[in-house]
Design a protein around this motif. Structure first.
Motif, short mmCIF file in Angstrom:
data_model
loop_
_atom_site.label_atom_id
_atom_site.label_comp_id
_atom_site.label_asym_id
_atom_site.label_seq_id
_atom_site.Cartn_x
_atom_site.Cartn_y
_atom_site.Cartn_z
N UNK A 288 0.68 -1.28 0.09
CA UNK A 288 -0.13 0.04 0.15
C UNK A 288 0.66 1.40 -0.12
N UNK A 289 2.05 1.17 0.00
CA UNK A 289 2.93 2.50 -0.16
C UNK A 289 4.30 1.92 -0.62
N UNK A 290 5.15 2.87 -1.20
CA UNK A 290 6.44 2.35 -2.10
C UNK A 290 7.29 2.10 -0.77
N UNK A 291 8.18 1.08 -0.97
CA UNK A 291 9.18 0.55 0.10
C UNK A 291 10.61 0.28 -0.30
N UNK A 292 11.35 0.61 0.37
CA UNK A 292 13.03 0.29 0.22
C UNK A 292 13.53 -0.52 1.09
N UNK A 580 18.84 -12.72 -7.09
CA UNK A 580 19.92 -12.18 -5.70
C UNK A 580 21.20 -12.18 -6.17
N UNK A 581 21.94 -11.00 -5.59
CA UNK A 581 23.20 -10.72 -6.19
C UNK A 581 23.37 -9.76 -7.39
N UNK A 582 22.23 -9.45 -7.88
CA UNK A 582 22.25 -8.41 -9.15
C UNK A 582 22.17 -7.19 -8.05
N UNK A 583 23.17 -6.12 -8.47
CA UNK A 583 23.42 -5.07 -7.77
C UNK A 583 22.32 -4.27 -7.26
N UNK A 584 21.23 -3.94 -8.14
CA UNK A 584 20.04 -3.36 -7.89
C UNK A 584 18.65 -3.73 -8.43
N UNK A 585 17.82 -4.30 -7.84
CA UNK A 585 16.64 -4.71 -8.42
C UNK A 585 15.44 -4.14 -7.95
N UNK A 586 14.73 -3.20 -8.62
CA UNK A 586 13.33 -2.79 -8.29
C UNK A 586 12.21 -3.64 -8.93
N UNK A 587 11.17 -3.64 -8.11
CA UNK A 587 9.92 -4.28 -8.88
C UNK A 587 8.78 -3.42 -8.74
N UNK A 588 7.82 -3.42 -9.47
CA UNK A 588 6.48 -2.92 -9.61
C UNK A 588 5.52 -3.76 -9.47
N UNK A 594 6.78 -11.90 -1.15
CA UNK A 594 7.25 -12.37 -0.09
C UNK A 594 8.68 -13.07 -0.49
N UNK A 595 8.31 -13.83 -1.55
CA UNK A 595 9.66 -14.83 -1.77
C UNK A 595 10.82 -14.00 -2.49
N UNK A 596 10.40 -12.87 -2.92
CA UNK A 596 11.68 -11.96 -3.48
C UNK A 596 12.22 -10.97 -2.33
N UNK A 597 11.85 -11.05 -1.23
CA UNK A 597 12.13 -9.88 -0.34
C UNK A 597 13.47 -9.67 -0.12
N UNK A 598 14.23 -10.82 -0.12
CA UNK A 598 15.65 -10.67 0.13
C UNK A 598 16.56 -10.55 -1.48
N UNK A 599 15.70 -10.53 -2.54
CA UNK A 599 16.53 -10.50 -3.88
C UNK A 599 16.26 -9.08 -4.36
N UNK A 600 15.18 -8.42 -3.99
CA UNK A 600 14.95 -7.00 -4.51
C UNK A 600 15.28 -5.93 -3.69
N UNK A 601 15.29 -4.64 -4.26
CA UNK A 601 15.70 -3.42 -3.08
C UNK A 601 14.68 -2.32 -3.17
N UNK A 602 13.98 -2.08 -4.09
CA UNK A 602 12.86 -1.25 -4.13
C UNK A 602 11.68 -1.79 -4.67
N UNK A 603 10.37 -1.39 -3.99
CA UNK A 603 9.15 -1.80 -4.35
C UNK A 603 8.29 -0.54 -4.81
#
Ligand code: FES
Length: 676
Positions: A288-292, A580-588, A594-603
């Motif tokens: 419900x809101x952007x997250x980093x 995981x391990x890619x420098x910076x990953x954002x997801x829209x 949940x399953x990507x919570x440790x693989x991405x950096x911004x939502x």
């Protein structure tokens, strides 16, 4: 030459009317604005004349007649309402109420019940006959629907719908007299029966005897008449089934198929369990809101400005320092054509990303490979051709899971017309009815296809392949019959699924393409082949060139990426495993993945699929339909257009469309002009 229907002149309630010969009195009355109450009659079903609510007086008849089954005749005089007729209808209604427990206070369908409406209309406020009901069972064995036989009026709508429209004949009348009830197969409960949960019986049920277990009737009292009714389509599997979505206070309460009127569809407006029920489930934790993600791995909320700045600066930075080759974009093919174009253009033209793909890109590459082998791009047959085929070979597909309505059509074809259907290499709940079923272990499907090719050529090479595939003697015999049936068929069609398109080697699919070609093409040069694709808009994504024809490059060179997610289970896809391990990953994404919570950096939160409008392309790539949004996006969440517009401005990219309409037209043009 078109022959004109013969006309018949009659009088209804003193009004002279002219209608087609063969019409019923009820139809004649309705065509002339005269209302007659009904209960067992339904416009999408055959007339049965069971409830007698529609009785009328006809000149010359000593008794009242049921207007829904009585045809008109020239010179007929009909009276639809007088004290005697009303009294008869009221008495019959009393008997219906007395026979079972129709206590509206405790019925989830109260306020949305044709029996209740009729009681009000006929002013039946008490019973003058004694209650005589037995206690009947309820069936809550099934996840989607409950049956309460105590509320059933035995109108037979469900039985007719299951037979006439679905073609399954799971429902039937069982027992006699006061013990009569609607049974399933040989007296099984819903869960044990062969019902495939299309829910059509429930849609046509006029009472609370069959109810939707996902419907929020307690929240809003289920009054469908008070709901906004939206004409839209289901985009879940690519068959683009027209639906009516019932919405109240921004809640989706019910979904119905469009049963009446000719929609040109062989399924006659049914829905499957996905379209009718799955969309009503609340799955996934809404973002419900952007997250980093902070340095310590915890997730913190961010403002829109912070998140858009973070994402655009990171992508810009990598582009400047490492070049676009260090960037990737991955999208869900559940997204609309418009969203996919926004994503593609932002990644390729805005960020110069070296690799853009969809999660189902591996299937696309196999199809492209098969195309190359055949040296000619092919156009798939429309799924609407399935009922006309005299032989259907289903390869590596379980349509009841991927495109359930196709499974329903095959079941109907087998039971009603003796359509020959062979399942090769994958099972499906309708497989017990299929003419042939040849199971093979995973990986042996290409051997079976090789044997099919050899068998049709008349070469004996197929025998060794069948041995290698581990076929038992019975299966070998059945296989030879499949070869013969296919050779003899004049209008066959192949349906292939993910077990075949999921093979890295495209040769097996290329063989099917060549076998399909040998049988000649359908109109408009369509091949006798339908590919059941993994996601609701895979065909759109493939035609828009979002899926990559290149294999996924080694991930080590990726420094940044953007992921577009759609459905809640998108984040579990294998394609995302190695982020995981890619420098910076954002997801829209509409959901917290949940399953990507440790693989991405911004939502970046986006609307869920019911909150977005857009166009979707049918599974065979032949049609595109517009889906209007059913729900409003929660306050504070930007639409996809705003998100990508904002990101584009921040990376200095100017797209060539200025509005959503421009974008839709661009997507439509591209889809029209391209075979995948
Ligand atoms: Fe005519 Fe039921 S509506 S008999």
């Amino acid at each position: 030459m078109e022959t004109k229907a013969k006309k018949v002149k009659l009088t209804i309630d003193g009004k002279e009317v002219v209608v087609d010969d063969g019409a019923t009195i009820l139809e004649a009355a309705r065509q002339n604005g005269i209302k007659i109450p009904t209960l067992c009659q339904h416009d999408a079903l055959s007339n049965w004349g069971g409830c007698r609510m529609c009785v009328v007086e006809v000149d010359g008849s000593p008794k009242l007649v049921a207007s829904c089954v009585m045809p008109v005749r020239d010179g007929m005089g009909v009276v639809t309402t007088n004290e005697y007729i009303l009294e008869c209808r009221r008495t019959m209604l009393e008997f219906i109420f007395a026979e079972r427990n129709h206590n509206c206070m405790f019925c989830p369908q109260s306020g949305d019940c044709e029996l209740q409406d009729l009681a009000y209309e006929l002013q039946m406020d008490h019973l003058t006959v004694a209650f005589s009901f037995n206690k009947f069972p309820t069936d809550v064995t099934n996840e989607y629907m409950a049956i309460d036989h105590n509320r059933c009026i035995l109108c037979g709508r469900c039985v007719r719908a299951c037979k006439e429209i679905v073609g399954a004949s799971v429902l039937n009348f069982q027992n006699r007299g006061p013990k009569s009830l609607i049974g399933m197969d040989l007296n099984q409960n819903r869960e044990e029966s062969t019902c495939h949960n299309d829910g059509l019986c429930m849609q046509v049920c006029p009472t609370g005897a069959m109810v939707n277990r996902y419907r929020g009737h307690y929240a809003v009292k289920g009054h469908s008449k008070d709901c906004q009714q939206l004409d839209t389509v289901c985009s879940q599997c690519g068959l683009l089934c027209p639906t009516i979505n019932f919405v109240k206070d921004n809640n989706l309460l019910n979904i119905e198929g469009k049963l009446t009127g000719d929609n040109g569809r062989p399924d006659r407006g049914q829905l499957c369990y996905k379209g009718r029920f799955e969309a009503l489930k609340n799955t996934g934790k809404r973002l419900d809101s952007p997250m980093a993600r902070s340095g310590d791995g915890t997730w913190k909320t961010a403002t829109w400005d912070e998140i858009l700045k973070l994402v655009s600066e990171k992508l810009n930075d990598i582009k400047k320092k490492e070049g676009g080759e260090a960037m990737f974009g991955l999208a869900s093919s559940a997204a609309s054509n418009e969203e996919l174009v926004l994503f593609r253009d932002f990644m390729t033209r805005g960020c110069s990303a070296g690799y853009v793909d969809t999660f189902d890109g591996a299937h696309f590459r196999t199809v492209v490979g098969a195309n190359k082998e055949g040296k000619q791009a092919f156009r798939e047959a429309s799924w609407k051709m399935i009922p006309q085929a005299d032989m259907v070979i289903v390869l590596g597909a379980a349509p009841s899971q991927s495109q359930p309505m196709i499974s329903t059509l095959l079941g109907k074809g087998i039971l009603e017309r003796g359509q020959k259907v062979a399942f090769l290499g994958e099972t499906d709940p309708i497989q017990p009815y299929a003419t042939y079923y040849i199971p093979v272990t995973d990986g042996a499907l290409p051997l079976l296809i090789g044997a099919l090719k050899a068998g049709l050529k008349g070469s004996g090479d197929g025998v060794k392949l069948l041995e290698k595939a581990g076929l038992e003697a019975d299966a070998v015999k059945a296989f030879h019959e499949v070869v013969k049936s296919f050779a003899d068929s004049v209008n066959p069609i192949f349906i292939v699924g993910e077990k075949l398109t999921g093979l890295e080697d495209p040769m097996a699919l290329a063989d099917i393409v060549s076998l399909a070609k040998q049988k000649g093409l359908y109109p408009e040069e369509a091949l006798r082949l339908i590919i059941l694709k993994p996601r609701g808009n895979s065909a759109g994504a493939w035609k828009l060139g979002i899926s990559s024809s290149k294999k996924v490059p080694g991930k080590s060179k990726w420094k940044a990426g953007l992921v577009l997610l759609g459905e809640p289970d998108d984040s579990n896809l294998a394609a995302l495993e190695e982020l995981k391990g890619v420098g910076f990953v954002a997801a829209i994404s509409p959901y917290f993945p949940e399953s990507l919570a440790d693989k991405i950096d911004a939502l970046i939160p986006k609307p869920a699929w019911l909150e977005e409008e857009g166009t979707f392309t049918s599974v065979d790539g032949n049609e595109t339909a517009y889906k209007q949004k059913s729900l409003q996006t929660p306050v504070g969440i930007m639409g996809s257009w705003e998100i990508f517009k904002n990101l584009a401005e921040r990376v200095g990219f100017k797209p060539d469309y200025q509005s959503w309409k421009d974008l839709s037209q661009k997507a439509e043009r591209e889809i029209k002009n391209r075979n995948c």
